[in-house]
Scaffold this motif. Structure first.
Motif, PDB file in Angstrom:
ATOM      1  N   GLU A   7     -43.004 -44.673  -0.678  1.00 48.90           N
ATOM      2  CA  GLU A   7     -44.131 -44.964   0.203  1.00 48.90           C
ATOM      3  C   GLU A   7     -44.407 -43.791   1.146  1.00 48.90           C
ATOM      4  O   GLU A   7     -45.560 -43.446   1.402  1.00 48.90           O
ATOM      5  N   LEU A   8     -43.347 -43.174   1.639  1.00 45.74           N
ATOM      6  CA  LEU A   8     -43.495 -42.041   2.549  1.00 45.74           C
ATOM      7  C   LEU A   8     -44.141 -40.859   1.837  1.00 45.74           C
ATOM      8  O   LEU A   8     -45.064 -40.225   2.357  1.00 45.74           O
ATOM      9  N   GLU A   9     -43.682 -40.568   0.635  1.00 48.46           N
ATOM     10  CA  GLU A   9     -44.224 -39.447  -0.141  1.00 48.46           C
ATOM     11  C   GLU A   9     -45.683 -39.675  -0.530  1.00 48.46           C
ATOM     12  O   GLU A   9     -46.444 -38.723  -0.698  1.00 48.46           O
ATOM     13  N   ALA A  10     -46.088 -40.939  -0.656  1.00 47.10           N
ATOM     14  CA  ALA A  10     -47.463 -41.254  -1.065  1.00 47.10           C
ATOM     15  C   ALA A  10     -48.475 -41.041   0.063  1.00 47.10           C
ATOM     16  O   ALA A  10     -49.679 -40.961  -0.200  1.00 47.10           O
ATOM     17  N   LEU A  11     -48.016 -40.920   1.289  1.00 52.89           N
ATOM     18  CA  LEU A  11     -48.939 -40.703   2.405  1.00 52.89           C
ATOM     19  C   LEU A  11     -49.572 -39.323   2.301  1.00 52.89           C
ATOM     20  O   LEU A  11     -48.906 -38.346   1.938  1.00 52.89           O
ATOM     21  N   PRO A  12     -50.860 -39.205   2.629  1.00 52.04           N
ATOM     22  CA  PRO A  12     -51.528 -37.901   2.522  1.00 52.04           C
ATOM     23  C   PRO A  12     -51.080 -36.929   3.615  1.00 52.04           C
ATOM     24  O   PRO A  12     -50.587 -37.339   4.670  1.00 52.04           O
ATOM     25  N   VAL A  13     -51.272 -35.652   3.343  1.00 53.44           N
ATOM     26  CA  VAL A  13     -50.997 -34.603   4.328  1.00 53.44           C
ATOM     27  C   VAL A  13     -51.823 -34.899   5.579  1.00 53.44           C
ATOM     28  O   VAL A  13     -52.981 -35.294   5.494  1.00 53.44           O
ATOM     29  N   GLY A  14     -51.199 -34.725   6.733  1.00 51.05           N
ATOM     30  CA  GLY A  14     -51.860 -35.005   7.999  1.00 51.05           C
ATOM     31  C   GLY A  14     -51.517 -36.368   8.565  1.00 51.05           C
ATOM     32  O   GLY A  14     -51.819 -36.657   9.716  1.00 51.05           O
ATOM     33  N   SER A  15     -50.877 -37.219   7.756  1.00 50.23           N
ATOM     34  CA  SER A  15     -50.499 -38.553   8.231  1.00 50.23           C
ATOM     35  C   SER A  15     -49.507 -38.433   9.374  1.00 50.23           C
ATOM     36  O   SER A  15     -48.712 -37.500   9.439  1.00 50.23           O
ATOM     37  N   VAL A  16     -49.562 -39.394  10.278  1.00 53.97           N
ATOM     38  CA  VAL A  16     -48.654 -39.437  11.422  1.00 53.97           C
ATOM     39  C   VAL A  16     -47.944 -40.785  11.400  1.00 53.97           C
ATOM     40  O   VAL A  16     -48.578 -41.826  11.209  1.00 53.97           O
ATOM     41  N   ILE A  17     -46.636 -40.745  11.581  1.00 58.20           N
ATOM     42  CA  ILE A  17     -45.839 -41.967  11.590  1.00 58.20           C
ATOM     43  C   ILE A  17     -44.991 -42.035  12.853  1.00 58.20           C
ATOM     44  O   ILE A  17     -44.652 -41.015  13.447  1.00 58.20           O
ATOM     45  N   LEU A  18     -44.669 -43.253  13.248  1.00 54.55           N
ATOM     46  CA  LEU A  18     -43.779 -43.505  14.380  1.00 54.55           C
ATOM     47  C   LEU A  18     -42.506 -44.094  13.789  1.00 54.55           C
ATOM     48  O   LEU A  18     -42.512 -45.202  13.254  1.00 54.55           O
ATOM     49  N   SER A  19     -41.417 -43.335  13.862  1.00 51.39           N
ATOM     50  CA  SER A  19     -40.166 -43.770  13.255  1.00 51.39           C
ATOM     51  C   SER A  19     -39.567 -44.944  14.026  1.00 51.39           C
ATOM     52  O   SER A  19     -39.517 -44.935  15.253  1.00 51.39           O
ATOM     53  N   GLU A  20     -39.132 -45.958  13.287  1.00 54.01           N
ATOM     54  CA  GLU A  20     -38.469 -47.101  13.905  1.00 54.01           C
ATOM     55  C   GLU A  20     -36.962 -46.897  13.976  1.00 54.01           C
ATOM     56  O   GLU A  20     -36.266 -47.655  14.627  1.00 54.01           O
ATOM     57  N   SER A  21     -36.457 -45.862  13.291  1.00 58.61           N
ATOM     58  CA  SER A  21     -35.015 -45.644  13.284  1.00 58.61           C
ATOM     59  C   SER A  21     -34.595 -44.362  14.006  1.00 58.61           C
ATOM     60  O   SER A  21     -33.535 -44.294  14.592  1.00 58.61           O
ATOM     61  N   TYR A  22     -35.430 -43.332  13.963  1.00 57.30           N
ATOM     62  CA  TYR A  22     -35.112 -42.053  14.598  1.00 57.30           C
ATOM     63  C   TYR A  22     -35.554 -42.132  16.059  1.00 57.30           C
ATOM     64  O   TYR A  22     -36.723 -42.296  16.349  1.00 57.30           O
ATOM     65  N   TYR A  54     -35.414 -40.614  20.147  1.00 58.01           N
ATOM     66  CA  TYR A  54     -35.173 -39.483  21.036  1.00 58.01           C
ATOM     67  C   TYR A  54     -34.023 -39.878  21.951  1.00 58.01           C
ATOM     68  O   TYR A  54     -34.157 -40.777  22.770  1.00 58.01           O
ATOM     69  N   SER A  55     -32.875 -39.245  21.798  1.00 57.67           N
ATOM     70  CA  SER A  55     -31.647 -39.711  22.443  1.00 57.67           C
ATOM     71  C   SER A  55     -31.324 -39.033  23.766  1.00 57.67           C
ATOM     72  O   SER A  55     -30.273 -39.286  24.336  1.00 57.67           O
ATOM     73  N   LEU A  56     -32.205 -38.187  24.276  1.00 60.10           N
ATOM     74  CA  LEU A  56     -31.912 -37.521  25.537  1.00 60.10           C
ATOM     75  C   LEU A  56     -32.393 -38.316  26.745  1.00 60.10           C
ATOM     76  O   LEU A  56     -32.275 -37.863  27.874  1.00 60.10           O
ATOM     77  N   THR A  57     -32.949 -39.480  26.490  1.00 57.00           N
ATOM     78  CA  THR A  57     -33.433 -40.311  27.585  1.00 57.00           C
ATOM     79  C   THR A  57     -32.838 -41.710  27.467  1.00 57.00           C
ATOM     80  O   THR A  57     -32.387 -42.123  26.410  1.00 57.00           O
ATOM     81  N   VAL A  58     -32.842 -42.416  28.569  1.00 55.85           N
ATOM     82  CA  VAL A  58     -32.452 -43.824  28.559  1.00 55.85           C
ATOM     83  C   VAL A  58     -33.595 -44.586  29.181  1.00 55.85           C
ATOM     84  O   VAL A  58     -33.949 -44.302  30.330  1.00 55.85           O
ATOM     85  N   PRO A  59     -34.249 -45.481  28.526  1.00 61.63           N
ATOM     86  CA  PRO A  59     -33.963 -45.893  27.151  1.00 61.63           C
ATOM     87  C   PRO A  59     -34.413 -44.836  26.143  1.00 61.63           C
ATOM     88  O   PRO A  59     -35.208 -43.965  26.473  1.00 61.63           O
ATOM     89  N   ASN A  60     -33.872 -44.953  24.926  1.00 61.01           N
ATOM     90  CA  ASN A  60     -34.277 -44.042  23.856  1.00 61.01           C
ATOM     91  C   ASN A  60     -35.692 -44.387  23.413  1.00 61.01           C
ATOM     92  O   ASN A  60     -36.073 -45.546  23.373  1.00 61.01           O
ATOM     93  N   TYR A  61     -36.473 -43.367  23.071  1.00 62.96           N
ATOM     94  CA  TYR A  61     -37.851 -43.569  22.659  1.00 62.96           C
ATOM     95  C   TYR A  61     -38.019 -43.217  21.189  1.00 62.96           C
ATOM     96  O   TYR A  61     -37.371 -42.305  20.688  1.00 62.96           O
ATOM     97  N   PRO A  62     -38.944 -43.913  20.504  1.00 66.97           N
ATOM     98  CA  PRO A  62     -39.209 -43.562  19.108  1.00 66.97           C
ATOM     99  C   PRO A  62     -39.877 -42.195  19.024  1.00 66.97           C
ATOM    100  O   PRO A  62     -40.474 -41.723  19.988  1.00 66.97           O
ATOM    101  N   VAL A  63     -39.752 -41.574  17.871  1.00 68.40           N
ATOM    102  CA  VAL A  63     -40.268 -40.217  17.671  1.00 68.40           C
ATOM    103  C   VAL A  63     -41.394 -40.247  16.637  1.00 68.40           C
ATOM    104  O   VAL A  63     -41.340 -40.977  15.652  1.00 68.40           O
ATOM    105  N   VAL A  64     -42.418 -39.427  16.876  1.00 73.11           N
ATOM    106  CA  VAL A  64     -43.573 -39.317  15.991  1.00 73.11           C
ATOM    107  C   VAL A  64     -43.387 -38.106  15.082  1.00 73.11           C
ATOM    108  O   VAL A  64     -42.940 -37.047  15.516  1.00 73.11           O
ATOM    109  N   PHE A  65     -43.750 -38.273  13.818  1.00 70.84           N
ATOM    110  CA  PHE A  65     -43.675 -37.197  12.825  1.00 70.84           C
ATOM    111  C   PHE A  65     -45.021 -37.054  12.137  1.00 70.84           C
ATOM    112  O   PHE A  65     -45.750 -38.033  11.980  1.00 70.84           O
ATOM    113  N   GLN A  66     -45.344 -35.817  11.711  1.00 68.21           N
ATOM    114  CA  GLN A  66     -46.577 -35.567  10.968  1.00 68.21           C
ATOM    115  C   GLN A  66     -46.248 -34.857   9.664  1.00 68.21           C
ATOM    116  O   GLN A  66     -45.403 -33.958   9.632  1.00 68.21           O
TER     117      GLN A  66
END
Length: 123
Positions: free
Chosen positions: A59-74, A76-88
């Motif tokens: 499903e991830l590979e099928a997304l077109p170039v330029g797609s943006v996702i918000l990871s539910e598992s990855y 950002y661990s330098l803050t409390v609380p941890n925040y989700p990270v966006v990928f393109q």
């Protein structure tokens, strides 16, 4: 794995009000509850299509170039609380998070919610 949609309570209340011009939660609490349930079902159905959750590499590979996702598992661990990270997804087919020069291995970023997909011209 559950697939909760990001529903804002205020937005649901506004959606419930839009279903009935006589919406009055104090006067008709059962009806108000039912309208909120209808609104939640409608908004959840919309978001499941508009912002689907990607659960597999295929499903991830099928997304077109330029797609943006918000990871539910990855997270950002330098803050409390941890925040989700966006990928393109870049033209190289690699997934990058903002400001990083290196790509991120896609297996560690799924499941993820699609928050943007460019329209793809198949012509």
């Amino acid at each position: 794995m559950t697939n909760p949609t990001p529903l804002n309570p205020d937005a649901l209340e506004a959606a419930a009000k839009s279903l009935d011009v006589n919406y009055n939660p104090e006067q008709w609490p059962v009806m108000a509850s039912m309208m909120r349930d209808y609104a939640e079902a409608a908004v959840s159905a919309y978001l499941a299509v508009a912002q689907p959750v990607v659960n597999s590499m295929e499903e991830l590979e099928a997304l077109p170039v330029g797609s943006v996702i918000l990871s539910e598992s990855y997270q950002y661990s330098l803050t409390v609380p941890n925040y989700p990270v966006v990928f393109q997804k870049l033209y190289t087919q690699e997934w990058h998070r903002g400001g990083r020069l290196a790509d991120t291995h896609p297996e560690i970023i799924i499941p993820a919610r699609v928050i943007y997909q460019p329209e793809v011209d198949d012509a």
